[in-house]
Design an enzyme around this catalytic site. Structure first.
Site, PDB file in Angstrom:
ATOM      1  N   LYS A   9       0.842  -1.204   0.000  1.00 10.06           N
ATOM      2  CA  LYS A   9       0.000   0.000   0.000  1.00 10.06           C
ATOM      3  C   LYS A   9       0.882   1.262   0.000  1.00 10.06           C
ATOM      4  CE  LYS A   9      -3.753  -2.432   2.394  1.00 10.06           C
ATOM      5  NZ  LYS A   9      -4.708  -2.420   3.530  1.00 10.06           N
ATOM      6  N   TYR A  49     -12.194  -2.678  -3.319  1.00 12.52           N
ATOM      7  CA  TYR A  49     -12.755  -2.757  -1.970  1.00 12.52           C
ATOM      8  C   TYR A  49     -14.287  -2.753  -1.975  1.00 12.52           C
ATOM      9  CZ  TYR A  49      -8.246  -2.327   0.454  1.00 12.52           C
ATOM     10  OH  TYR A  49      -6.988  -2.565   0.969  1.00 12.52           O
ATOM     11  N   PHE A  57     -15.547   3.065   7.331  1.00 13.81           N
ATOM     12  CA  PHE A  57     -14.147   3.336   6.977  1.00 13.81           C
ATOM     13  C   PHE A  57     -13.888   3.323   5.465  1.00 13.81           C
ATOM     14  CE2 PHE A  57     -14.492  -1.243   7.935  1.00 13.81           C
ATOM     15  CZ  PHE A  57     -13.967  -1.814   6.784  1.00 13.81           C
ATOM     16  N   ASN A 112      -1.683  -0.199   7.172  1.00 15.49           N
ATOM     17  CA  ASN A 112      -1.220  -1.554   7.492  1.00 15.49           C
ATOM     18  C   ASN A 112      -0.420  -2.208   6.369  1.00 15.49           C
ATOM     19  OD1 ASN A 112      -3.295  -2.151   5.804  1.00 15.49           O
ATOM     20  ND2 ASN A 112      -4.579  -3.155   7.330  1.00 15.49           N
ATOM     21  N   HIS A 115      -1.850  -5.443   1.259  1.00 17.64           N
ATOM     22  CA  HIS A 115      -3.114  -6.140   1.026  1.00 17.64           C
ATOM     23  C   HIS A 115      -2.823  -7.539   0.510  1.00 17.64           C
ATOM     24  CE1 HIS A 115      -6.959  -7.319  -0.656  1.00 17.64           C
ATOM     25  NE2 HIS A 115      -6.273  -7.694  -1.718  1.00 17.64           N
ATOM     26  N   GLU A 126      -9.343  -9.634  -8.187  1.00 22.74           N
ATOM     27  CA  GLU A 126      -8.340  -8.596  -7.928  1.00 22.74           C
ATOM     28  C   GLU A 126      -7.211  -8.641  -8.965  1.00 22.74           C
ATOM     29  OE1 GLU A 126      -7.358  -9.361  -3.822  1.00 22.74           O
ATOM     30  OE2 GLU A 126      -9.345  -8.722  -3.160  1.00 22.74           O
TER      31      GLU A 126
HETATM   32  P1  RTP Z   1      -6.813  -5.725   3.068  1.00 21.14           P
HETATM   33  O1  RTP Z   1      -8.112  -6.093   2.367  1.00 21.14           O
HETATM   34  O2  RTP Z   1      -6.438  -4.293   2.868  1.00 21.14           O
HETATM   35  O3  RTP Z   1      -5.733  -6.683   2.729  1.00 21.14           O
HETATM   36  O4  RTP Z   1      -6.989  -5.906   4.629  1.00 21.14           O
HETATM   37  P2  RTP Z   1      -7.719  -7.088   5.397  1.00 21.14           P
HETATM   38  O5  RTP Z   1      -8.220  -8.122   4.444  1.00 21.14           O
HETATM   39  O6  RTP Z   1      -6.801  -7.525   6.476  1.00 21.14           O
HETATM   40  O7  RTP Z   1      -8.936  -6.327   6.050  1.00 21.14           O
HETATM   41  P3  RTP Z   1     -10.372  -6.012   5.449  1.00 21.14           P
HETATM   42  O8  RTP Z   1     -11.393  -6.464   6.441  1.00 21.14           O
HETATM   43  O9  RTP Z   1     -10.502  -6.479   4.051  1.00 21.14           O
HETATM   44  O10 RTP Z   1     -10.382  -4.416   5.479  1.00 21.14           O
HETATM   45  C1  RTP Z   1      -9.768  -3.667   4.460  1.00 21.14           C
HETATM   46  C2  RTP Z   1      -8.974  -2.527   5.067  1.00 21.14           C
HETATM   47  O11 RTP Z   1      -9.896  -1.623   5.671  1.00 21.14           O
HETATM   48  C3  RTP Z   1      -9.333  -1.094   6.849  1.00 21.14           C
HETATM   49  N1  RTP Z   1     -10.221  -1.386   7.966  1.00 21.14           N
HETATM   50  N2  RTP Z   1     -10.498  -0.521   8.863  1.00 21.14           N
HETATM   51  N3  RTP Z   1     -12.691  -1.163  11.646  1.00 21.14           N
HETATM   52  C4  RTP Z   1     -11.871  -0.463  10.877  1.00 21.14           C
HETATM   53  O12 RTP Z   1     -11.594   0.700  11.104  1.00 21.14           O
HETATM   54  C5  RTP Z   1     -11.323  -1.113   9.727  1.00 21.14           C
HETATM   55  N4  RTP Z   1     -11.565  -2.349   9.346  1.00 21.14           N
HETATM   56  C6  RTP Z   1     -10.845  -2.532   8.210  1.00 21.14           C
HETATM   57  C7  RTP Z   1      -7.995  -1.733   7.067  1.00 21.14           C
HETATM   58  O13 RTP Z   1      -6.992  -0.825   6.629  1.00 21.14           O
HETATM   59  C8  RTP Z   1      -8.027  -2.949   6.182  1.00 21.14           C
HETATM   60  O14 RTP Z   1      -6.740  -3.274   5.691  1.00 21.14           O
HETATM   61 MG    MG Z   2      -9.414  -7.656   2.749  1.00 25.84          MG
END
Ligand code: RTP
Ligand code: MG
Length: 147
Positions: A9, A49, A57, A112, A115, A126
């Site tokens: 990212k 997304y 968010f 973070n 992805h 994707e």
């Molecule tokens: P990513 O898709 O970016 O790889 O991350 P992930 O699977 O670990 O998490 P995901 O649930 O898909 O969420 C995408 C991104 O949204 C942000 N997020 N913020 N509660 C919150 O404030 C929250 N939850 C998710 C995170 O930056 C996450 O990487």
């Molecule tokens: Mg995700």
């Protein structure tokens, strides 16, 4: 062979962590079959997304992911989808274990670093959102020839 979409990212690119992140997946034994540094459009980010559309968010996430260059990659290997998620670490910064990419380098849940696709269906969607088929390279490793 299973494929996944991984993306450093904008925070990871800004912090100079592209090499460190690529190194981890190479050393694990996965094969890089495509990569590019790119700035993603709002449309591309909203598609990427889409599952989070409507969440509180979402806007912050799209603004962040389009804010600067990302390093997009396709990696191949056995169980690469699940194993790369394990190597990336938990989404919540408080739960990301040391030894994982997020656990070692990320402080915030929203900054973070990386992805990773969460299922074969997500990976397929994707990969096609970021790469044309002629940007991916299937090859066998013929290491001796290059040493
Ligand atoms: P990513 O898709 O970016 O790889 O991350 P992930 O699977 O670990 O998490 P995901 O649930 O898909 O969420 C995408 C991104 O949204 C942000 N997020 N913020 N509660 C919150 O404030 C929250 N939850 C998710 C995170 O930056 C996450 O990487
Ligand atoms: Mg995700």
């Amino acid at each position: 062979m299973e494929k996944t979409f991984l993306m450093v990212k904008p925070d990871g690119v800004q912090r100079g962590l592209v090499g460190e992140i690529v190194k981890r997946f190479e050393q694990k034994g996965f094969q890089l079959i495509g990569s590019k540094l790119t700035v993603i459009s709002r449309e591309q980010a909203e598609l990427h997304y889409a599952e989070h559309k409507g969440k509180d968010f979402f806007e912050r996430l799209v603004t962040f992911i389009t804010s600067g260059p990302v390093f997009a990659m396709v990696w191949q290997g056995e169980q690469v989808i699940a194993l790369s998620r394990t190597m990336i670490g938990k989404t919540n910064s408080l739960e990301a274990a040391p030894g994982t990419i997020r656990g070692d380098y990320a402080v915030h849940t929203h900054l973070n670093l990386i992805h990773g696709s969460d299922s074969p269906e997500s990976a397929e969607r994707e990969i096609s959102n970021f790469f044309k088929s002629d940007e991916l390279f299937e090859y066998s490793k013929v290491i001796q020839q290059w040493i």
